[in-house]
Scaffold this motif. Structure first.
Motif, PDB file in Angstrom:
ATOM      1  N   MET A   1     -12.042  12.787  -6.115  1.00 15.01           N
ATOM      2  CA  MET A   1     -12.131  11.640  -5.218  1.00 15.01           C
ATOM      3  C   MET A   1     -10.897  10.752  -5.411  1.00 15.01           C
ATOM      4  O   MET A   1     -10.523  10.453  -6.543  1.00 15.01           O
ATOM      5  N   LEU A   2     -10.293  10.355  -4.295  1.00 15.34           N
ATOM      6  CA  LEU A   2      -9.126   9.476  -4.319  1.00 15.34           C
ATOM      7  C   LEU A   2      -9.524   8.125  -3.732  1.00 15.34           C
ATOM      8  O   LEU A   2     -10.483   8.024  -2.967  1.00 15.34           O
ATOM      9  N   LEU A   3      -8.753   7.100  -4.062  1.00 20.16           N
ATOM     10  CA  LEU A   3      -8.988   5.772  -3.499  1.00 20.16           C
ATOM     11  C   LEU A   3      -7.662   5.178  -3.057  1.00 20.16           C
ATOM     12  O   LEU A   3      -6.691   5.152  -3.829  1.00 20.16           O
ATOM     13  N   TYR A   4      -7.638   4.706  -1.818  1.00 15.70           N
ATOM     14  CA  TYR A   4      -6.454   4.028  -1.284  1.00 15.70           C
ATOM     15  C   TYR A   4      -6.838   2.602  -0.907  1.00 15.70           C
ATOM     16  O   TYR A   4      -7.877   2.385  -0.270  1.00 15.70           O
ATOM     17  N   ILE A   5      -6.017   1.636  -1.316  1.00 12.52           N
ATOM     18  CA  ILE A   5      -6.223   0.228  -0.957  1.00 12.52           C
ATOM     19  C   ILE A   5      -5.019  -0.259  -0.162  1.00 12.52           C
ATOM     20  O   ILE A   5      -3.878  -0.155  -0.635  1.00 12.52           O
ATOM     21  N   HIS A   6      -5.278  -0.767   1.029  1.00 10.62           N
ATOM     22  CA  HIS A   6      -4.181  -1.226   1.888  1.00 10.62           C
ATOM     23  C   HIS A   6      -4.006  -2.743   1.785  1.00 10.62           C
ATOM     24  O   HIS A   6      -4.950  -3.503   1.999  1.00 10.62           O
ATOM     25  N   ILE A   7      -2.788  -3.154   1.461  1.00  5.81           N
ATOM     26  CA  ILE A   7      -2.419  -4.569   1.389  1.00  5.81           C
ATOM     27  C   ILE A   7      -1.473  -4.858   2.552  1.00  5.81           C
ATOM     28  O   ILE A   7      -0.327  -4.406   2.548  1.00  5.81           O
ATOM     29  N   PRO A   8      -1.916  -5.604   3.573  1.00  6.99           N
ATOM     30  CA  PRO A   8      -1.121  -5.722   4.803  1.00  6.99           C
ATOM     31  C   PRO A   8      -0.119  -6.870   4.832  1.00  6.99           C
ATOM     32  O   PRO A   8       0.431  -7.179   5.882  1.00  6.99           O
ATOM     33  N   PHE A   9       0.138  -7.504   3.687  1.00  5.56           N
ATOM     34  CA  PHE A   9       1.043  -8.660   3.668  1.00  5.56           C
ATOM     35  C   PHE A   9       2.473  -8.229   3.348  1.00  5.56           C
ATOM     36  O   PHE A   9       2.694  -7.389   2.476  1.00  5.56           O
ATOM     37  N   CYS A  10       3.427  -8.828   4.060  1.00  8.86           N
ATOM     38  CA  CYS A  10       4.846  -8.553   3.823  1.00  8.86           C
ATOM     39  C   CYS A  10       5.635  -9.851   3.924  1.00  8.86           C
ATOM     40  O   CYS A  10       5.293 -10.726   4.718  1.00  8.86           O
ATOM     41  N   ASP A  11       6.710  -9.956   3.127  1.00 10.80           N
ATOM     42  CA  ASP A  11       7.545 -11.141   3.240  1.00 10.80           C
ATOM     43  C   ASP A  11       8.611 -10.990   4.318  1.00 10.80           C
ATOM     44  O   ASP A  11       9.265 -11.956   4.690  1.00 10.80           O
ATOM     45  N   SER A  12       8.793  -9.768   4.828  1.00  3.57           N
ATOM     46  CA  SER A  12       9.646  -9.548   6.004  1.00  3.57           C
ATOM     47  C   SER A  12       9.200  -8.248   6.649  1.00  3.57           C
ATOM     48  O   SER A  12       8.637  -7.378   5.985  1.00  3.57           O
ATOM     49  N   LYS A  13       9.437  -8.128   7.935  1.00  4.27           N
ATOM     50  CA  LYS A  13       9.020  -6.927   8.668  1.00  4.27           C
ATOM     51  C   LYS A  13      10.243  -6.038   8.869  1.00  4.27           C
ATOM     52  O   LYS A  13      11.201  -6.415   9.550  1.00  4.27           O
ATOM     53  N   CYS A  14      10.218  -4.870   8.265  1.00  2.80           N
ATOM     54  CA  CYS A  14      11.350  -3.950   8.396  1.00  2.80           C
ATOM     55  C   CYS A  14      11.450  -3.450   9.838  1.00  2.80           C
ATOM     56  O   CYS A  14      10.439  -3.242  10.509  1.00  2.80           O
ATOM     57  N   SER A  15      12.667  -3.229  10.273  1.00  2.00           N
ATOM     58  CA  SER A  15      12.918  -2.885  11.677  1.00  2.00           C
ATOM     59  C   SER A  15      12.267  -1.575  12.102  1.00  2.00           C
ATOM     60  O   SER A  15      12.031  -1.350  13.286  1.00  2.00           O
ATOM     61  N   TYR A  16      11.981  -0.692  11.139  1.00  2.00           N
ATOM     62  CA  TYR A  16      11.448   0.638  11.441  1.00  2.00           C
ATOM     63  C   TYR A  16       9.944   0.746  11.180  1.00  2.00           C
ATOM     64  O   TYR A  16       9.344   1.779  11.429  1.00  2.00           O
TER      65      TYR A  16
END
Length: 351
Positions: A1-16
């Protein structure tokens, strides 16, 4: 079993970047982390997770290093009994926000692997990609992580960007290998819908000959390629788990989970997720969907494709590929020696 946690905060948005991430939602950090805890309580029951059965934990984003270790602590407290003693626990990080204090705090929680989003050591290219760090910050962050005690360190590089030259890419690879890493990911720039580069398709410029040269150069440094974009003297167990088609919990806005023949999609909108973290869309996969996915994943990684996955017609085609030395058959599996041909091989078999 694997676990992934998504953290959606960024200090800048990369162009790609097409990942679910926000530069203007920092005020929601605390409530978001509390919502993750609610979902985690639910998923541990839903997936029938037993003590010591979570093999790997991966914290991705977004930028996990924009969230303080203190806010992660309740998640780790709940998870500890369920994590294997030898669990690989990875967090992504950006050089500008992965301070000494953050690295130490995550290490103290149990994180034992850091994957740094470096992308390049060329200042002009970093600005073009709208990265928030400098080459020097990247070097210092890797050095700090090693001093804290992390034995498994990885960094990402991006290639196939307008303006890339063999000299620039060679310097990126040389700089990467001057640092205390045992894993490297090399990604071709792709233009995704909804990104700053969407209206600038000329920004991505992949040349097959240059890509082959990059792969060869990295491997000559002693890092084995074990997936189309991944190399190392150490293999990420979490990555391998996906390619081996293991089940995984996906926590957070924009994450994905899988259990048997079902995929689970929490609400990607951060405010909606915080309000209703258990509102999860379900997708049911057919046996054929899963079979085809296993073939595609197997050919693009060191996992390989089980012969018994193939139907009679596909076995005949696989034998042709083996005769032409496009695949290698070993111990009941077909392996792809050239990952750049992965999708073509899978399509040849399945059409």
């Amino acid at each position: 079993m694997l676990l992934y946690i998504h953290i959606p905060f960024c200090d800048s948005k990369c162009s790609y970047c097409a990942f679910n991430s926000y530069v203007d939602k920092f005020h929601l950090k605390k409530s978001y982390m509390q919502a993750l805890l609610v979902q985690l309580h639910f998923e541990l029951q839903h997936f029938n997770v037993t003590k010591g059965s979570i093999e790997t934990l991966f914290i991705g984003g977004g930028t996990p290093s924009t969230v303080s270790p203190e806010l992660y602590e309740p998640l780790f407290q709940l998870l500890r009994p369920y994590l294997r003693e030898s669990a690989e626990i990875t967090s992504e990080a950006n050089p500008n926000s992965a301070t000494k204090e953050w690295l130490q705090g995550m290490y103290d929680l149990g994180v034992n692997r850091i994957s740094f989003g470096v992308q390049s050591f060329n200042e002009k290219k970093l600005k073009l990609l709208n990265r928030a760090h400098t080459p020097q910050m990247a070097k210092e962050a890797l050095s700090h992580a090693a001093k804290v005690g992390y034995k498994n360190l990885s960094l990402d590089l991006i290639y196939a960007t307008l303006g890339d030259t063999k000299e620039l890419l060679h310097n990126d690879i040389q700089e990467a290998f001057s640092l205390p890493i045992n894993h490297l990911s090399a990604y071709a720039l792709t233009i995704e819908e909804g990104t700053a580069f969407e209206k600038k398709p000329q920004m991505a410029k992949e040349q097959l000959e240059l890509t082959e040269w990059i792969f060869q150069t990295i491997q000559k440094k002693g890092f084995e390629q074990y997936e189309i974009s991944n190399f190392g003297s150490y293999r990420s167990q979490h990555n391998l788990g996906y390619w081996e088609y293991k089940d995984y919990i996906g926590l957070g806005a924009g994450a994905v989970g899988k259990l048997h023949n079902k995929r689970f999609y929490p609400n990607p909108d951060i405010e909606s997720y915080i309000t209703k973290p258990l509102k999860i869309r379900i997708e049911e996969l057919s046996e054929e969907d899963m079979r085809i996915e296993k073939i595609f994943l197997g050919f693009r990684s060191a996992v390989g494709v089980e012969k018994n996955l193939l139907n009679d017609e596909e076995k005949i085609k696989a034998a042709i590929l083996e005769d032409e030395k496009k695949v290698i058959f070993k111990e009941g599996k077909f392996y792809n020696p050239n990952y750049l041909l992965a999708d073509e091989l899978a399509l040849f078999l399945s059409t």
